[in-house]
Design an enzyme around this catalytic site. Sequence first.
Site, short mmCIF file in Angstrom:
data_model
loop_
_atom_site.label_atom_id
_atom_site.label_comp_id
_atom_site.label_asym_id
_atom_site.label_seq_id
_atom_site.Cartn_x
_atom_site.Cartn_y
_atom_site.Cartn_z
N ASP A 1 -97.32 23.87 10.10
CA ASP A 1 -96.26 23.26 9.29
C ASP A 1 -94.98 24.11 9.28
O ASP A 1 -94.74 24.81 8.30
CB ASP A 1 -96.78 23.08 7.86
CG ASP A 1 -95.90 22.16 7.04
OD1 ASP A 1 -95.01 21.53 7.60
OD2 ASP A 1 -96.14 22.08 5.82
N GLU B 1 -102.01 14.30 3.23
CA GLU B 1 -101.47 14.79 1.95
C GLU B 1 -101.40 13.67 0.91
O GLU B 1 -100.40 13.49 0.23
CB GLU B 1 -100.10 15.43 2.16
CG GLU B 1 -100.15 16.59 3.14
CD GLU B 1 -98.84 17.35 3.27
OE1 GLU B 1 -97.77 16.75 3.09
OE2 GLU B 1 -98.90 18.56 3.56
N ASN C 1 -92.96 10.54 2.49
CA ASN C 1 -93.86 10.24 1.37
C ASN C 1 -93.22 9.03 0.69
O ASN C 1 -92.48 9.14 -0.27
CB ASN C 1 -93.94 11.43 0.41
CG ASN C 1 -94.70 12.59 1.05
OD1 ASN C 1 -95.55 12.39 1.91
ND2 ASN C 1 -94.38 13.80 0.64
N GLU D 1 -87.31 24.70 4.90
CA GLU D 1 -88.34 24.68 3.85
C GLU D 1 -89.07 26.01 3.70
O GLU D 1 -89.16 26.55 2.60
CB GLU D 1 -89.34 23.56 4.16
CG GLU D 1 -90.50 23.53 3.18
CD GLU D 1 -91.54 22.47 3.53
OE1 GLU D 1 -91.32 21.68 4.46
OE2 GLU D 1 -92.58 22.46 2.86
O1 GCW Z 1 -94.93 20.83 4.71
C1 GCW Z 1 -95.12 19.69 4.05
C2 GCW Z 1 -94.05 19.64 3.02
C3 GCW Z 1 -94.06 18.33 2.34
C4 GCW Z 1 -93.84 17.27 3.38
C5 GCW Z 1 -94.93 17.38 4.44
C6 GCW Z 1 -94.70 16.44 5.59
C7 GCW Z 1 -92.78 15.15 3.16
O2 GCW Z 1 -94.27 20.68 2.12
O3 GCW Z 1 -93.03 18.33 1.38
O4 GCW Z 1 -93.82 16.00 2.82
O5 GCW Z 1 -94.94 18.66 4.98
O6 GCW Z 1 -94.12 16.87 6.57
O7 GCW Z 1 -95.10 15.30 5.51
#
Ligand code: GCW
Length: 843
Positions: free
Chosen positions: A383, A303, A219, A411
């Site tokens: 994810d 996102e 990001n 995570e």
């Molecule tokens: O799962 C999500 C995470 C985000 C992350 C995104 C990604 C960097 O919660 O924090 O952003 O994946 O992989 O791009």
Amino acid sequence: MQSLLLLAAVGLAAAETGIKGWLRYAPVPSANASSLPTNIISLNASSNGPVHAAAVELQNGVAGIFNHSLNVLYPTSYQLSNTGSSIVIGTVAEYANTFGGAPKIPQLEDDGYFLNTTGSSVQILGHNERGALYGAFQYLSMLAQGNFSEVAYASNPSAPIRWVNQWDNLDGSIERGFAGPSIFWANGTVKVNSLDRVTQYGRLLASIGVNGIIINNVNANASALTPQNIEGIGRIADTFRPYGVRVGLALNFASPSANLVYGNLSTFDPLDPRVIDWWQNVTDTIYATVPDMAGYLVKANSEGQPGPLTYNRTLAQGANLFANALQPHGGTLVFRAFVYDSVHLNESVWTEDRANAAVQFFTGLDGKFAENAVVQIKYGPIDFQVREPASPLFSYLQNTSTAIELQVTQEYLGQQCHLVYLPPLWKEILDFDMRTNHTKSLVRDIVTGKRFKRPLSGYAAVVNVGTNDTWLGSHLSMSNLYGYGRMAWDPTSDPQSILEDWVRLTFGFDPTVMSTITNMSMSSWPAYENYTGNLGIQTLTDILYTHFGPNPQSQDGNPWGQWTRADGHSIGMDRTVSNGTGFSGQYPAEVAAVYENISSTPDNLLLWFHHVNYTTPLKSGETVIQHFYNAHYEGSNTAQTYPTQWSALKGKVDAQRYNETLFRLTYQAGHSLVWRDAITNFYHNLSGIADTQKRVGNHPYRIEAESMNLTNYEPYTVSPFETASNFTAIVTSANATTGTASTMLNVQSGTYDVAVNYYDLYGGKAQYSLALNNKQIGAWTGNLEDVLGHTPSIYLDGHSAARITFRNVTIAKGDVLKITGKADGVEPAPLDYISVLPLGVVD
Ligand code: GCW
């Protein structure tokens, strides 16, 4: 001499912070320096090259392991014929130059090495300098593990790309970071003071064969590209260079319109010539400072990140913009496949499915990516969940280079506060056979480029190393970083033997240490899956907030698309072609057929692919709901054993790492109960189906805080309800208040463990004390936010819920138990319940 002996004797007990990771070079009892060559010959003498780093590393490693010092000699400063036996390190080419002829060794590939310990001299020869360094680390790893055997073999990496991705922000915070702030960035720029931690990180990465690192968050912030930051990135690259780790950058797609000094464009259209020139200019500028930059990593149209779709350009056109700019410099463009629409997914449409997104977004693009572009695919279609099928995109992209994205960052997997050893999970994915064109097509053969004959390929792991001395916040989590590198080098490796190497290197040779850490780690992924989310339903964590504790209802009713579709009767995503989202049809025919039918879908993915009744029987014979109950109890029972197992290592592991690890494992045991109770209560409530073993909702040893005699405390209805026993906790009635909760214990006189479940919020450090008949048994502070590092919560919920246990308390019938809680800041000293447990009972 005496002091040396003394030091050796207490060596084990000396506190270790963890900062050396697995590169401790601790003395090895059976190491005999007389078996060593007499010096080290460093053939490629450039002072900041990997061969030089390898020679220094060998010198330091031998000094630690053997307590013996070896000189490093350079060809310029001595006569080759004069030396005795040597550890010779260098590239194959330089060896041939120096010794007048190529050595007879097996074929080496880029980064590969040959290690020969059979003669009086040791040869460590790399295809390139980096390979020589890897060979040196391999030799040191053998020695540090007390392996002095004679070997002669070549080793080549499975794929050229073996990178880590740090999600570090320029302000020094780390997205999904649980181990302190960034070692690279602070206050918007590259750190100006010492980059010593970067040096140490480079050594760790090189020792496991990692050859690239993205040093900022995907990001991405366009300010990474300011001249000042490019200078800083140059310093980071200089620091990593001796370790063969090339630096790369994550880019913000909209950077041309971010008002940087390179000219502010009103567009970031990847086909606009001004945009193309802009990126070429920036890329040339960076390469002037970092001539060996690895390349770029781009997250686009996902996102909220900008991307080419804004201009109706394809993802491939977007990727190629950067690939073309990198091409003259030999850089690689890595484009993330993690593309989905997190705004418009609509759960009320039965056929909608985020899992479909990657293949849908890449439809028609196979073969359209530049030769120096790689598509980086998360291992599963959603994810980083505790259980996912392998992403079908691995099979879909056959004329495009691909890499697999793994996550060392835990995570969704306990945020380094739960022990979860991940290589077994990765191995299942890597060993999965896609049966593309009815031909054996293991994911690992796809991501190594072999199956579809791709020139570029490999691995990336998201890693959240921070300034914490332990690197990842938890000593035991380091096995995941170590395991990542080892699996990327050779994905056929056995996760348990990787782990055993790591244990020897990290904790030494005691057999109890080995068996305990191995048992715990190998049981940890199954245990975590059991107590967080079974049958492919995903990690039932709070996806709208911290991704840490339980919150099953947060999965549904929002456009994030991590749905469970649970209602009163049934649960699961119907991803069949016949009646569901069609996702199973994204796999090649043989795999699609397996997932299309309930009867052939493995139990552990049942709810990923099918929507079934809670009463549907599994292959095991249990119903879905009873499996939920059983698995959650089983998983948390396993976690209960961790502190006890670890306690056997007292005196066998230095005090600091022993205590810090015991603290985390004790926390995990307590939090696994929070998970167990939340998930089982939630589905019990939703389905109305009782646990045949009568455990769920039945807690004979608990005293609910709200049922105690309260002074300055009042009941509080917790949300989500299932994260409090009996839905209710107590909180102090006003800020800065001291409250008490007391009760007379109606138990048989004897010895008990007393557990207190409380909530530890971010924003205050409440103080608690526990007393029996006004005599204090224990006291604690609500400061887990400072100690644990997981994403904190400001609510009473499944993230903040914690347990503390006081062991072996002598209680007489009629004794009065009292908890005093002193609120602090926004933390109202919250309490959920107390368990008075006969020894051996957990409730
Ligand atoms: O799962 C999500 C995470 C985000 C992350 C995104 C990604 C960097 O919660 O924090 O952003 O994946 O992989 O791009």
